[in-house]
Write a protein that holds these residues in place. Structure first.
Motif, PDB file in Angstrom:
ATOM      1  N   VAL A  20       0.847  -1.187   0.000  1.00  0.00           N
ATOM      2  CA  VAL A  20       0.000   0.000   0.000  1.00  0.00           C
ATOM      3  C   VAL A  20       0.881   1.235   0.000  1.00  0.00           C
ATOM      4  N   PRO A  21       0.765   2.122  -0.976  1.00  0.00           N
ATOM      5  CA  PRO A  21       1.556   3.353  -0.941  1.00  0.00           C
ATOM      6  C   PRO A  21       1.034   4.285   0.143  1.00  0.00           C
ATOM      7  N   VAL A  22       1.948   4.937   0.830  1.00  0.00           N
ATOM      8  CA  VAL A  22       1.594   5.879   1.886  1.00  0.00           C
ATOM      9  C   VAL A  22       1.554   7.285   1.287  1.00  0.00           C
ATOM     10  N   SER A  23       0.395   7.918   1.348  1.00  0.00           N
ATOM     11  CA  SER A  23       0.245   9.251   0.765  1.00  0.00           C
ATOM     12  C   SER A  23       0.817  10.292   1.717  1.00  0.00           C
ATOM     13  N   CYS A  24       1.684  11.152   1.187  1.00  0.00           N
ATOM     14  CA  CYS A  24       2.415  12.126   2.007  1.00  0.00           C
ATOM     15  C   CYS A  24       2.109  13.553   1.568  1.00  0.00           C
ATOM     16  N   MET A  25       2.220  14.473   2.525  1.00  0.00           N
ATOM     17  CA  MET A  25       2.127  15.889   2.250  1.00  0.00           C
ATOM     18  C   MET A  25       3.286  16.595   2.952  1.00  0.00           C
ATOM     19  N   VAL A  26       3.900  17.538   2.266  1.00  0.00           N
ATOM     20  CA  VAL A  26       4.976  18.349   2.830  1.00  0.00           C
ATOM     21  C   VAL A  26       4.448  19.761   3.022  1.00  0.00           C
ATOM     22  N   VAL A  27       4.610  20.296   4.240  1.00  0.00           N
ATOM     23  CA  VAL A  27       4.146  21.661   4.536  1.00  0.00           C
ATOM     24  C   VAL A  27       5.326  22.455   5.072  1.00  0.00           C
ATOM     25  N   ASP A  28       5.793  23.430   4.282  1.00  0.00           N
ATOM     26  CA  ASP A  28       6.951  24.239   4.679  1.00  0.00           C
ATOM     27  C   ASP A  28       6.955  25.500   3.827  1.00  0.00           C
ATOM     28  N   ASP A  29       7.239  26.630   4.440  1.00  0.00           N
ATOM     29  CA  ASP A  29       7.245  27.889   3.685  1.00  0.00           C
ATOM     30  C   ASP A  29       8.550  28.115   2.929  1.00  0.00           C
ATOM     31  N   GLU A  30       9.559  27.248   3.163  1.00  0.00           N
ATOM     32  CA  GLU A  30      10.842  27.395   2.479  1.00  0.00           C
ATOM     33  C   GLU A  30      10.899  26.450   1.269  1.00  0.00           C
ATOM     34  N   PRO A  31      11.045  26.986   0.059  1.00  0.00           N
ATOM     35  CA  PRO A  31      11.093  26.135  -1.146  1.00  0.00           C
ATOM     36  C   PRO A  31      12.195  25.078  -1.086  1.00  0.00           C
ATOM     37  N   LEU A  32      13.381  25.444  -0.594  1.00  0.00           N
ATOM     38  CA  LEU A  32      14.483  24.488  -0.541  1.00  0.00           C
ATOM     39  C   LEU A  32      14.152  23.332   0.399  1.00  0.00           C
ATOM     40  N   ALA A  33      13.517  23.624   1.530  1.00  0.00           N
ATOM     41  CA  ALA A  33      13.145  22.566   2.483  1.00  0.00           C
ATOM     42  C   ALA A  33      12.140  21.617   1.850  1.00  0.00           C
ATOM     43  N   ARG A  34      11.187  22.168   1.094  1.00  0.00           N
ATOM     44  CA  ARG A  34      10.214  21.307   0.409  1.00  0.00           C
ATOM     45  C   ARG A  34      10.910  20.441  -0.630  1.00  0.00           C
ATOM     46  N   GLU A  35      11.877  21.020  -1.315  1.00  0.00           N
ATOM     47  CA  GLU A  35      12.590  20.281  -2.361  1.00  0.00           C
ATOM     48  C   GLU A  35      13.382  19.118  -1.765  1.00  0.00           C
ATOM     49  N   VAL A  36      14.037  19.343  -0.625  1.00  0.00           N
ATOM     50  CA  VAL A  36      14.819  18.291   0.028  1.00  0.00           C
ATOM     51  C   VAL A  36      13.910  17.144   0.456  1.00  0.00           C
ATOM     52  N   LEU A  37      12.789  17.467   1.089  1.00  0.00           N
ATOM     53  CA  LEU A  37      11.874  16.415   1.540  1.00  0.00           C
ATOM     54  C   LEU A  37      11.250  15.671   0.366  1.00  0.00           C
ATOM     55  N   ALA A  38      10.917  16.403  -0.685  1.00  0.00           N
ATOM     56  CA  ALA A  38      10.355  15.748  -1.865  1.00  0.00           C
ATOM     57  C   ALA A  38      11.355  14.760  -2.457  1.00  0.00           C
ATOM     58  N   PRO A 120      19.373  20.792   9.033  1.00  0.00           N
ATOM     59  CA  PRO A 120      19.126  20.105   7.758  1.00  0.00           C
ATOM     60  C   PRO A 120      18.892  18.610   7.990  1.00  0.00           C
ATOM     61  N   ILE A 121      17.989  18.031   7.216  1.00  0.00           N
ATOM     62  CA  ILE A 121      17.548  16.657   7.433  1.00  0.00           C
ATOM     63  C   ILE A 121      18.271  15.725   6.464  1.00  0.00           C
ATOM     64  N   SER A 122      19.125  14.873   7.007  1.00  0.00           N
ATOM     65  CA  SER A 122      19.830  13.913   6.156  1.00  0.00           C
ATOM     66  C   SER A 122      18.868  12.809   5.745  1.00  0.00           C
ATOM     67  N   PHE A 123      19.212  12.109   4.686  1.00  0.00           N
ATOM     68  CA  PHE A 123      18.361  11.009   4.227  1.00  0.00           C
ATOM     69  C   PHE A 123      18.341   9.873   5.253  1.00  0.00           C
TER      70      PHE A 123
END
Length: 256
Positions: A20-38, A120-123
């Motif tokens: 089952v794929p887990v549906s995710c949402m990223v909420v952050d006002d910083e574009p770079l932070a959203r890009e890293v999590l994506a 910063p969040i490492s993988f």
């Protein structure tokens, strides 16, 4: 430009044994932070990024329309904060906090978040949080899939643990602002919840709301008057707005 690495499988299956794929949402006002999590999400093939939001207000609207299993949530954003969003949701998805600030850790865990990641969040750290989500999800699904005989219990989260409390042990529930004290034959458990939310989990006919902040186990009542009920050494007030309905139930209950 970021190149996608080979995907990593963290297998999660539903009751039929299919992935089952887990549906995710990223909420952050910083574009770079959203890009890293994506990018991190894209490397785990059992996660599916459904939406990215740059504000908690936008996320609130999206969550009313879409089913999201896992929310990666920043805290400090313009307007509504991440924790404010979490408090406003009646049935929030699982949440992993993603922030540059350590100061909110205790408050975050009080709101039952799955994990708390510092930027910063490492993988590697991201993966540990996701694995924690899957472990928690599997445990909750096992509880949900328990036989019908197991429905005579309520699961209460307190002190970062899940407590399995037999309904027959409960004496009464008492509201304490953002918390509820559940008094049982074994002592008491204090959970972060509203009394209205817990009332929805209790079976009809066995528990009675006698006050805005009090629910009692009918079978545990030793005596009552027009103004109060007695359970052991505890005398609990019947609220004026609940009196007529409560007395009607109590007077028609054979067990008392």
């Amino acid at each position: 430009m970021c190149l996608r690495s080979a995907s990593i499988s963290i297998v999660f299956q539903n009751s039929e044994g299919t992935s089952v794929p887990v549906s995710c949402m990223v909420v952050d006002d910083e574009p770079l932070a959203r890009e890293v999590l994506a990018a991190h999400i894209a490397r785990v093939d059992t996660l599916a990024l459904q939406a990215q939001c740059e504000s908690a207000d936008e996320a609130f609207s999206r969550l009313q329309k879409s089913r999201i299993d896992l929310l990666f949530l920043d805290i400090e954003m313009p307007g509504l904060s991440g924790l404010g969003l979490l408090r406003s949701l009646r049935n929030p998805p699982s949440v992993i906090i993603t922030t540059a600030h350590r100061d909110y850790a205790v408050e975050g865990f009080d709101l039952d978040v799955t994990d708390y990641l510092l930027k910063p969040i490492s993988f590697e750290r991201f993966l540990r949080a996701v694995e924690k989500y899957f472990a928690t999800k599997e445990q909750r699904d096992r509880v949900d899939a328990a036989p019908q005989a197991e429905e005579d219990v309520i699961m209460l989260r307190a002190d970062r643990k899940m407590h399995r409390v037999p309904l027959s042990d409960i004496l009464y529930l008492e509201s304490m602002k953002d918390y509820v004290r559940v008094r049982t034959t074994q002592g008491s458990i204090t959970v972060r919840s509203t009394i209205a939310a817990l009332e929805q989990e209790l079976p009809e006919g066995r528990f009675l709301r006698i006050h805005r902040g009090i629910i009692v186990a009918i079978a545990r009542i030793d005596a009552f008057t027009t103004h109060s009920v007695e359970i052991g050494t505890h005398e609990l007030t019947i609220g004026r707005n609940y009196r007529a309905a409560a007395l009607q139930v109590l007077q028609n209950t054979k067990e008392i």
